[in-house]
Design a protein around this motif. Structure first.
Motif, PDB file in Angstrom:
ATOM      1  N   ASN A  37       4.725  72.621  50.679  1.00  0.00           N
ATOM      2  CA  ASN A  37       3.405  72.564  50.043  1.00  0.00           C
ATOM      3  C   ASN A  37       3.457  72.667  48.529  1.00  0.00           C
ATOM      4  N   ARG A  38       4.648  72.616  47.962  1.00  0.00           N
ATOM      5  CA  ARG A  38       4.804  72.786  46.522  1.00  0.00           C
ATOM      6  C   ARG A  38       3.955  71.786  45.736  1.00  0.00           C
ATOM      7  N   HIS A  39       3.783  70.580  46.253  1.00  0.00           N
ATOM      8  CA  HIS A  39       3.022  69.548  45.553  1.00  0.00           C
ATOM      9  C   HIS A  39       1.546  69.919  45.386  1.00  0.00           C
ATOM     10  N   LYS A  40       1.033  70.836  46.188  1.00  0.00           N
ATOM     11  CA  LYS A  40      -0.370  71.253  46.098  1.00  0.00           C
ATOM     12  C   LYS A  40      -0.606  72.334  45.051  1.00  0.00           C
ATOM     13  N   SER A  42      -0.082  72.648  41.834  1.00  0.00           N
ATOM     14  CA  SER A  42      -0.654  72.296  40.531  1.00  0.00           C
ATOM     15  C   SER A  42      -2.169  72.102  40.613  1.00  0.00           C
ATOM     16  N   ASP A  43      -2.654  71.597  41.721  1.00  0.00           N
ATOM     17  CA  ASP A  43      -4.105  71.439  41.877  1.00  0.00           C
ATOM     18  C   ASP A  43      -4.809  72.795  41.897  1.00  0.00           C
TER      19      ASP A  43
END
Length: 74
Positions: A37-40, A42-43
């Motif tokens: 879930n690292r890509h989430k 920054s949001d």
């Protein structure tokens, strides 16, 4: 949510937004440590930053207002 009018209203809004910023920043940190879930993260970090900016703005307005005077309704 009604528009803040008094100094206390603005301080309350600042407090609410600060709490939301802290919550979202914590969630972003948790996501940053989760490989799937690292890509989430920054949001959520960006949303936390927005709430922190709102909290700072509300606190600045509260600080500028007199202690017991309401602003005019617009």
């Amino acid at each position: 949510m009604p528009e803040p009018k008094t100094r206390e209203d603005y301080f309350a809004a600042a407090s609410r937004h600060l709490a939301k910023a802290v919550h979202l920043a914590g969630y972003a940190e948790d996501l940053a440590h989760a490989p799937n879930n690292r890509h989430k993260s920054s949001d959520y970090a960006a949303a936390a930053a927005v709430h922190a900016d709102i909290a700072r703005s509300a606190a600045a307005i509260a600080h500028a207002l007199p202690e017991d005077t309401e602003t005019a309704d617009v």
